[in-house]
Design a protein around this motif. Structure first.
Motif, mmCIF file in Angstrom:
data_model
loop_
_atom_site.group_PDB
_atom_site.id
_atom_site.type_symbol
_atom_site.label_atom_id
_atom_site.label_comp_id
_atom_site.label_asym_id
_atom_site.label_seq_id
_atom_site.Cartn_x
_atom_site.Cartn_y
_atom_site.Cartn_z
ATOM 1 N N LYS A 128 -6.526 6.470 -3.019
ATOM 2 C CA LYS A 128 -6.067 6.373 -1.634
ATOM 3 C C LYS A 128 -7.195 5.950 -0.713
ATOM 4 O O LYS A 128 -7.007 5.124 0.189
ATOM 5 C CB LYS A 128 -5.489 7.720 -1.190
ATOM 6 C CG LYS A 128 -4.171 8.078 -1.858
ATOM 7 C CD LYS A 128 -3.645 9.407 -1.346
ATOM 8 C CE LYS A 128 -2.302 9.749 -1.974
ATOM 9 N NZ LYS A 128 -1.761 11.042 -1.485
ATOM 10 N N ASP B 290 -7.285 2.470 1.549
ATOM 11 C CA ASP B 290 -7.588 2.432 2.986
ATOM 12 C C ASP B 290 -8.768 1.508 3.263
ATOM 13 O O ASP B 290 -8.778 0.771 4.262
ATOM 14 C CB ASP B 290 -7.898 3.842 3.483
ATOM 15 C CG ASP B 290 -6.677 4.749 3.424
ATOM 16 O OD1 ASP B 290 -5.553 4.219 3.440
ATOM 17 O OD2 ASP B 290 -6.857 5.979 3.342
ATOM 18 N N LYS B 291 -9.748 1.527 2.381
ATOM 19 C CA LYS B 291 -10.905 0.654 2.553
ATOM 20 C C LYS B 291 -10.505 -0.809 2.437
ATOM 21 O O LYS B 291 -10.922 -1.653 3.248
ATOM 22 C CB LYS B 291 -11.960 0.999 1.505
ATOM 23 C CG LYS B 291 -13.193 0.100 1.552
ATOM 24 C CD LYS B 291 -14.167 0.467 0.435
ATOM 25 C CE LYS B 291 -15.365 -0.483 0.430
ATOM 26 N NZ LYS B 291 -16.292 -0.183 -0.691
ATOM 27 N N GLY C 235 -8.678 -1.895 5.488
ATOM 28 C CA GLY C 235 -9.616 -2.111 6.580
ATOM 29 C C GLY C 235 -10.368 -3.416 6.449
ATOM 30 O O GLY C 235 -10.639 -4.100 7.448
ATOM 31 N N LYS D 152 0.827 -1.202 0.000
ATOM 32 C CA LYS D 152 0.000 0.000 0.000
ATOM 33 C C LYS D 152 0.863 1.255 0.000
ATOM 34 O O LYS D 152 0.606 2.201 -0.766
ATOM 35 C CB LYS D 152 -0.913 -0.018 1.225
ATOM 36 C CG LYS D 152 -1.742 1.246 1.399
ATOM 37 C CD LYS D 152 -2.536 1.199 2.699
ATOM 38 C CE LYS D 152 -3.246 2.516 2.958
ATOM 39 N NZ LYS D 152 -3.983 2.504 4.233
ATOM 40 N N ASN D 153 1.896 1.288 0.846
ATOM 41 C CA ASN D 153 2.757 2.468 0.909
ATOM 42 C C ASN D 153 3.489 2.690 -0.407
ATOM 43 O O ASN D 153 3.715 3.835 -0.813
ATOM 44 C CB ASN D 153 3.763 2.320 2.042
ATOM 45 C CG ASN D 153 3.115 2.424 3.415
ATOM 46 O OD1 ASN D 153 2.028 2.968 3.548
ATOM 47 N ND2 ASN D 153 3.766 1.895 4.427
#
Length: 854
Positions: free
Chosen positions: A361, A365-366, A369, A201-202
């Motif tokens: 983005k 994040d979703k 999660g 992700k990063n």
């Protein structure tokens, strides 16, 4: 055991259960072509936390292993047939109902281990007493030695069981600790897998934050191959303008220098020509040879004249003035604006994709999660706590039996020692009998007069025979029982377990139920059609692969599908497809710059009469080279007699050199400059229209391409950028798949349990039991020759009540009683003979014959 399996399955199911079938459908609609591309930069996800298991399920028996190999070889001789896999499968598939009478055939594979035993014993008697005694004694000694070896083997096997009982505790403890480590490290490993989503992700966020540099830079690089050369050509036109102006200014300056120098040079040459003519009119030139020289010089006076005429050449003031007007517009600055506009592509891309980046983005994040939420859906911690508690309680329960096991093992050890002592007792009587009999034996003594020590030796040997008869049935019973039990377990359980044939039986399709192909898959997943077998699970665990791979959980709980469905969802696809970059606001060259280029082409440099200039430049300054003329004049003066005429001519030569130096040389330099400038202008005038046209056409074509047709390049580079983004997730999912299969929940403890059970049951116990009956069975067989040799040898040591006698007259040996009158026995054989001295007529058979002089 059932509880252990359930808890273990909970641990692994937590790592692979998918959330819904809808997510699998989302995967199918995801851009699979994107997932196939691996980005140039390889992500580093680090190393999954590893666990080092303590158990080494390997047993090296040491020196006693030689005995184990001997027993295995003996069992192979007794039962050389292979393991009856097909027969066992057939029996089990018939629901354990046995084989029908009409189907029964004596199996070639199953041969009871009691077959092939036994042998023929044969003994021959010899008449020579000493040889017989020596033979019996040697045979009994050898038999006793082998008996000692056999009982030593049996005792060693018995002691090995006791010794290995302690190793069994070590196996139990290490296996339980390994299972605890397995349970404790599995959630840590799973958490590490989920946490590494942050790495991907990063990296994606970093690329999105630098989308201007990455995507815009790639678009810039693709267009740069055509845009930059066009702008470079336009920029080079500014240099051509400056060079043209410099050339025009050089023409003006050079022409002015030449026009001014022409007048001065013409005047100087006229003056020098007149002065030289006056000198040649001197009366001295009329004398003989001098006249010829003077006439020759006089004939060259016309060469002292100008060759080129620069006064009639047209000036270039008009083109120069036009060019000055063109240069008032800074074309270089206009071109630099084009460079800046083109180099601003990354910023333009960044501005136009700002909203898309924000949506991406949010989606990342979703997805993160959802992955974290998925891991919290299952009670991993309680399951692990219960599993660890179960292991701890199991270990306590097992350890609670250790005193009882030690007591049972001690009782077994005592019983086996007692059995060995039976053989030792027989051996003791044998060796004592041999010792006493050999030490007390007197070859001169008759059977009835043997000494006490010799008689004791014989009695001890007979005691050995008696105890052999007393204990033999016990020994044979123990040997037969342990042989049948241990031998058959070795052949039917341990051997197929060692070569994994037993797994093939268990894994035989439809072994348990006609409708269930694989019972392990049916038991675990209620799906017997899954190709999961105990053998395959054992192999994966033996190689320390993950339990996810060993149980083939991807067939039921495919974690990679969950990840794919989470990461590559329709929202991400729609966002990717909405990426669009518009370059219509990019201008490479403003209209002012284009007009400036056109004005440059129309400055009039093409109207200059270059041929007139080149014609005059190519003529030279003077008709003749003044230096050559001066040198020739001086050479002719040297031919004259010394005097005033010679000196005057040399003075004229010096004046001509001075004119060349001061006036001709500067004009020649100006002519060279003028020639270069004219040639440059002539070349520029020929190429300028074509170059300007090409530059303008190239820029207009590129502007049209960027404005209307750059979408192809943008689309191509956008797809590459998106594939790189998706490639990071592909790396993550591939790494997760590999880690789940190879590194997470490594199930070596499961194969270690099976291997430990095999070591304990077969190597520790069965091999030792088989070695025990092997040594004890050898003792039982050796008791037969021991009994025979002991009975035979006892006759040579025991004191006899009667003995054989020898009759000289009849040359026969008569068996009878010695000192029968003492015992009141009436011998019917002796009563028929006269009453003679028996000691004289009937000597003992063992005594030497009596001589006449005795």
């Amino acid at each position: 055991m059932d509880m252990w399996w359930k808890v273990g399955l909970v641990l692994v199911m937590c790592s692979g259960l998918t959330s819904s079938e809808a997510r699998e459908e989302h995967l199918d609609s995801s851009p699979r072509s994107m997932m196939l591309r691996v980005p140039v930069e390889k992500l580093d996800f680090g190393f999954v936390p590893s666990v080092v298991y303590e158990t080494h399920a390997y047993y090296e028996p040491g020196p006693i292993g030689v005995l184990f190999h001997m027993v295995h070889a003996f069992l192979y001789v007794v039962q050389p047939n292979p393991f009856p896999k097909d027969l066992i499968v057939k029996m089990v598939q018939q629901n354990m109902g046995g084989i029908k009478g009409n189907d029964y055939k004596k199996p070639e594979n199953v041969v009871l281990l009691l077959q092939n035993c036994g042998g023929e014993m044969h003994q021959r008697q010899k008449k020579n007493g000493d040889c017989l005694r020596g033979f019996y004694m040697a045979t009994l000694i050898a038999t006793s030695v082998f008996l000692a070896v056999g009982v030593t083997v049996a005792y060693a096997a018995n002691q090995n069981i006791t010794n290995q009982i302690k190793s069994t505790r070590r196996f139990v403890g290490s296996n339980i600790r390994d299972l605890k480590s397995f349970a404790n490290y599995t959630p840590v490993q799973l958490d590490y897998l989920y946490a590494q989503y942050i790495t991907a992700k990063n990296r994606v966020l970093s690329d999105l934050d630098n989308i201007g540099t990455l995507l815009g830079g790639q678009i810039h690089n693709q267009l740069e191959r055509e845009v930059v050369p066009a702008l470079d050509n336009a920029l080079r036109m500014t240099a051509a303008m400056r060079e043209t102006k410099e050339a025009l200014e050089s023409v003006t300056t050079s022409l002015e220098i030449l026009q001014q120098g022409t007048g001065r040079l013409q005047s100087s040459l006229q003056s020098e020509r007149a002065s030289l003519s006056n000198t040649l009119n001197d009366p001295a030139c009329s004398n003989g040879d001098v006249t010829h020289t003077c006439n020759t010089i006089r004939g060259t006076l016309s060469q002292l004249a100008l060759s080129a005429n620069f006064n009639g050449l047209p000036d270039v003031e008009a083109p120069l003035a036009n060019l000055d007007a063109v240069l008032k517009t800074d074309l270089s600055n206009i071109v630099q604006k084009g460079y800046s506009s083109f180099n601003d592509t990354p910023r333009l891309v960044s501005e136009q994709t700002k909203q898309i980046v924000s949506e991406m983005k949010g989606l990342l994040d979703k997805s993160g999660g959802e992955i974290i939420g998925f891991t919290k859906m299952f009670p991993i911690e309680p399951a692990l706590h219960n599993f660890t508690k179960f292991l701890t309680e199991s270990q306590k329960n097992i350890e609670a039996y250790y005193p009882q096991i030690d007591q049972l093992d001690f009782n077994r050890w005592i019983g086996c020692v007692v059995i060995c002592c039976m053989v030792v007792l027989v051996l003791a009587f044998n060796f004592l009998g041999l010792l006493c009999g050999s030490c007390g034996y007197d070859k001169n003594a008759t059977p009835t007069t043997r000494g006490c020590l010799s008689n004791t030796g014989g009695n001890l040997l007979m005691a050995s025979v008696g105890f052999s008869f007393i204990f033999s049935w016990v020994l044979m019973g123990v040997v037969v029982t342990t042989f049948v039990v241990g031998g058959n377990i070795e052949k039917l359980v341990c051997e197929p377990l060692a070569n994994r044939q037993i797994f093939k039986i268990i894994d035989t399709p439809y072994m348990v139920h006609p409708a269930k192909k694989n019972f392990l898959a049916g038991m675990l997943f209620q799906d017997p059609n899954i190709d999961l077998t105990i053998g395959s699970m054992y192999r994966d665990c033996y190689e320390n692969n993950g339990l996810y791979s060993a149980l083939q959980l991807e067939t039921k709980f495919n974690f990679n599908k969950f990840l794919n469905a989470t990461v590559y969802n329709p929202e991400l696809t729609n966002i990717f497809n909405s990426v669009n970059v518009d370059l219509q606001g990019m201008f490479l060259l403003e209209q002012e710059g284009k007009d400036n280029l056109i004005d440059f082409a129309n400055t009039g440099i093409g109207d200059i009469d270059y041929q007139a200039y080149l014609t005059e430049v190519n003529k030279g300054v003077t008709v003749v080279d003044l230096l050559s003329y001066a040198n020739e004049l001086e050479a002719q003066a040297d031919q004259l007699p010394r005097g005033a005429l010679e000196n005057a001519l040399k003075g004229h030569a010096s004046s001509i050199r001075q004119i060349h130096k001061e006036q001709v040389v500067p004009m020649e330099q100006a002519m060279g400059t003028l020639s270069q400038s004219i040639k440059l202008l002539q070349k520029t005038s020929r190429e300028l229209p074509v170059k300007v046209t090409n530059v303008l056409n190239a820029i207009e074509e590129l502007e049209y391409l960027i404005t209307n047709n750059a979408s192809h390049v943008v689309k191509q580079e956008t797809d590459k950028f998106i594939k790189n983004i998706v490639g990071y997730f592909s790396q993550y999912t591939a790494w997760v798949k590999h880690s789940l299969e190879m590194e997470v929940a490594q199930c070596k403890p499961i194969s270690n349990i099976i291997d430990s059970l095999e070591i304990v049951a077969c190597s520790f116990i069965i091999d030792s039991v088989n070695t025990f009956w092997f040594g004890l069975g050898g003792c039982c067989l050796l008791l037969i020759p021991s009994i025979i040799m002991s009975v035979k040898l006892a006759k040579f040591y025991r004191r006899m009540d009667t003995e054989d006698v020898y009759d000289d007259s009849m040359d026969v040996v008569v068996s009878g009683y010695h000192n029968e009158s003492l015992y009141g026995i009436n011998n019917p054989v002796m009563s028929s003979y006269p009453s003679y001295d028996t000691m004289r007529w009937y000597p003992r058979a063992s005594a030497p014959p009596r001589q006449p002089d005795w």
